[in-house]
Design an enzyme around this catalytic site. Sequence first.
Site, PDB file in Angstrom:
ATOM      1  N   LYS A 279      48.758  43.982  39.928  1.00 43.23           N
ATOM      2  CA  LYS A 279      47.635  43.777  40.852  1.00 43.23           C
ATOM      3  C   LYS A 279      47.846  44.440  42.208  1.00 43.23           C
ATOM      4  O   LYS A 279      46.889  44.743  42.914  1.00 43.23           O
ATOM      5  CB  LYS A 279      47.466  42.285  41.143  1.00 43.23           C
ATOM      6  CG  LYS A 279      46.974  41.444  40.027  1.00 43.23           C
ATOM      7  CD  LYS A 279      47.016  39.978  40.492  1.00 43.23           C
ATOM      8  CE  LYS A 279      46.979  39.056  39.293  1.00 43.23           C
ATOM      9  NZ  LYS A 279      48.124  39.259  38.368  1.00 43.23           N
TER      10      LYS A 279
ATOM     11  N   LYS B 126      42.127  38.805  41.668  1.00 37.69           N
ATOM     12  CA  LYS B 126      41.417  39.004  40.400  1.00 37.69           C
ATOM     13  C   LYS B 126      39.911  39.096  40.628  1.00 37.69           C
ATOM     14  O   LYS B 126      39.223  39.931  40.032  1.00 37.69           O
ATOM     15  CB  LYS B 126      41.755  37.874  39.424  1.00 37.69           C
ATOM     16  CG  LYS B 126      43.179  37.966  38.885  1.00 37.69           C
ATOM     17  CD  LYS B 126      43.530  36.730  38.066  1.00 37.69           C
ATOM     18  CE  LYS B 126      44.977  36.788  37.578  1.00 37.69           C
ATOM     19  NZ  LYS B 126      45.484  35.436  37.224  1.00 37.69           N
TER      20      LYS B 126
END
Lengths: 369, 369
Positions: free
Chosen positions: B146, B245
Site C-alpha cells: 500500500k 484502502k
Amino acid sequence: VGSNPTLSAILIPGAGTIIKKARQVPLVLAGFGHVGKAFCGLLQEKDELLRKHYGLALKLQAVLKSDGGFISDSGITPKGFPDRPGQNTARSPLWKPGQTLEAVLKTVKPGVLVECTPSNVQTGEPGLGHLRAALRGGWHVVTANKGPLAVDFKGLRDLAQANHLVLKYSAATAAALPTIDVGLYSLAGAEIISIEGILNGTTNYILTRMGEGAEYKEALREAQDQGIAEHNPALDVEGWDTAVKLLLIANSVLGLDLTLQDIKVEGITQITSGLLEKAKQEEKTLKLIGRMTQAPGRWKAEVSPMSVESTHPLFGVSRTNKGITFWTDTMGAVTVTGGKSDPRGAAAALLKDIIHIFCIPNATTSFRL
Amino acid sequence: VGSNPTLSAILIPGAGTIIKKARQVPLVLAGFGHVGKAFCGLLQEKDELLRKHYGLALKLQAVLKSDGGFISDSGITPKGFPDRPGQNTARSPLWKPGQTLEAVLKTVKPGVLVECTPSNVQTGEPGLGHLRAALRGGWHVVTANKGPLAVDFKGLRDLAQANHLVLKYSAATAAALPTIDVGLYSLAGAEIISIEGILNGTTNYILTRMGEGAEYKEALREAQDQGIAEHNPALDVEGWDTAVKLLLIANSVLGLDLTLQDIKVEGITQITSGLLEKAKQEEKTLKLIGRMTQAPGRWKAEVSPMSVESTHPLFGVSRTNKGITFWTDTMGAVTVTGGKSDPRGAAAALLKDIIHIFCIPNATTSFRL
C-alpha cells in the site's frame, strides 16, 4: 449508514480517461416488454457516459416485436416510438408491420443483438431462433432471456465460439447481481470448490415471510399481491428458475455442459412455517439454494431448500434479495449479494455485457478497445 | 450448507477453452516475506492452470531481497531457494549479494514486477522507488504494498498511463476480496452514488468481540495473541489502514485523485463495549466504515465507527471478515464480502491481477490475449 443516500449529483466511475473518438456499434433489440423498454430508456440516459468513459456510441437501429418492428438507419430515439404505452404502433413512421428479426439482421451492419423476448424454458422460442440467426450472421449477443440457454446452452456456446462472437447473459442469471462476473473475472486463477446461491427473489421472499410466521399460501398470495410472484408461480416455487440460473452460472464459470436434466430440483412447496420456526430455534434458517458440489470425478448440481447456519455468508440474504457464494482453493469464500432485479436492473446488466464485449475498464490505463 | 467442503478433486473454472501456445511472461518479485513466499508457491501450484486456461507461461526470473537477489535466466523454481526458512541465502547458487531491483530490471526483457516489500505509508519506500523504476523501464506492475500508492497515487497512475503500462493493486485493497474488480468491472455502465466498506479485519474482529462483551483492551490483546493484530496496532485501530484502502478504491473506481489528507479519519480506540451494547439493544451494531458520499459538487471521504442497521448488507460481516457495498443508480446496492486476507489470499490477488493484464476470462469465446 443503513440507507441508500439520495443525492442530486451523480459522478461517474472509471479512471477519468478521455476517449477521443467513440466506436459506433449498431444494436438491434428483440422484444419490447418491460425489460426492452427499460433498455431503450437506459440507452438514452447513458449515451454520454458510454461515449466518454467507454468509447462506445451505441446506435439502436431496430426494435422488433412479434408483429413487426421499428426500423431506422439513423438510429431510433424515444421519438421513434408511439408517445403513449398501448398506443397503436402503426402511428410511428418507423413501424414496419410483419418485419422479422431474421430479415433485419441481414440488412444492418452486424453489431450486438439485445434479446429480451419472453422466456420459454421448454422450447426456447422465439429467442432460440433469434440467437442462432444472430450468431450465424456475425452478431454478438447479449440476452436477458433464459429460455434459449436452458434449452441449448452447449449449441449456442459452440456457435458463438465457431464464429468468434461473444454471447453474454448476465441479465438472465440474476440481473444486476454479478454472478458470472465474480466467478470468472474476480476469481481468475482460483479454483472453485463449490458454489451456493440464493438465485430467486420470489421464493426467498416467501421463505422470509414464513420465517416471520406466515404460512406458505398466505406468503405466496402476499407476494402475488405485491407483484413479486407471478400469477402462475410454478417456475419459481418449484425451483426451476433457480435451476436454470444455476445451469448458466455453472456452465460458464466451471466450463461444464450441464442440461436441466442433470440438476436435481426440489422447490419450496412442501416447506411449512413450523420447519422455519424449528430452524430458527437452532439459530439457522431455510433457504432455497442452488448448489454445485464435487462428487469424485464429477460435479453434482442440485436445487433444494437447505438449512443455513447463522455464520454462513448467505444467512442474512432475505426478502427479495439474492446472493451467491464461491468457495475457492486460494481466495477463501467470496460472496456477492444484492443487485436490482427489476426491469431497470436487468437492462443495466444487458448494458454492462455490451460494454464488456468492447472494453474492460481499468483503473490505471486507458480502456482497451 | 454452512462450511467449506473439503474435497480431493479440484476442477477448474473457465470455459474449457484450449489454448495451444502459452505466452511467456517474465516476472521479477521484489520482497520475500510471507506474501512473496506464498506467491512463489502459488506460481508452482498454478503453473498448469495458467498455461492451459489463461495461455500464460509465467517465468520467475529474479527474486529481490533487501541485501541481494536470486537470479536465473531460465526461471527460478523452488529448488532455487535455500531448503529451509532461515537458512543462509548464500547457500543458493542463484544468490547474488548486493544485487538491486533497478539493476535487474535493466537486464531482463520487461514483463511484470510483483511488489511485496513491507508497506511504509509515510515514505512509500522501498516500494515507491521500485514502482517508478519498473514503470519507467517498461514493466507492468502488480503490488501488494500500500505504501507507494498511499504516498503518490496520482504520480504512479500518470506514469503507468504515459508508458501504456498496467499498474494493479488488488492485493493492497483487501487481498482476495474483489473490491476494485466489482466497482469497475461488474458495475460497468452504472454510476456509483456512494461506497461503504469494512476494509480492515483486525478492527472488525475487535469490534465483534466487544459486541460479545469484551472491553477494548481485552479484545485487542486477544487479537494480538492470535496473530490477528500486530504488536503495534496503531495503523489498524486508528483507521489508517482502512483509509489507505478507501483511497485506492475511490481513486480507481470513481476516477479521483484523493490523498490521505483528504480523508477524515477516526479509529475505534474510543469505542466501549457499552456503546456496542446500546447499539445491540436498538438492533444495530458498530462497524469501522470507510465511506465515500457526495456533497454538492465533490466527494466526501471518511473513516469512522458508524452505526449499522440490521437490514444493511454489511451488518453480518463479523470477526476478521471484510466487505464493501456500492450503491448505484441502476443496479441497486451490490455487496461483496469474504475473501482470504492471509498471505495466500494476497498472493492469489497478485496472480489474478497478472492474469487480467493479459487476458479477460469469458464464458463463450476464447480468452482475449
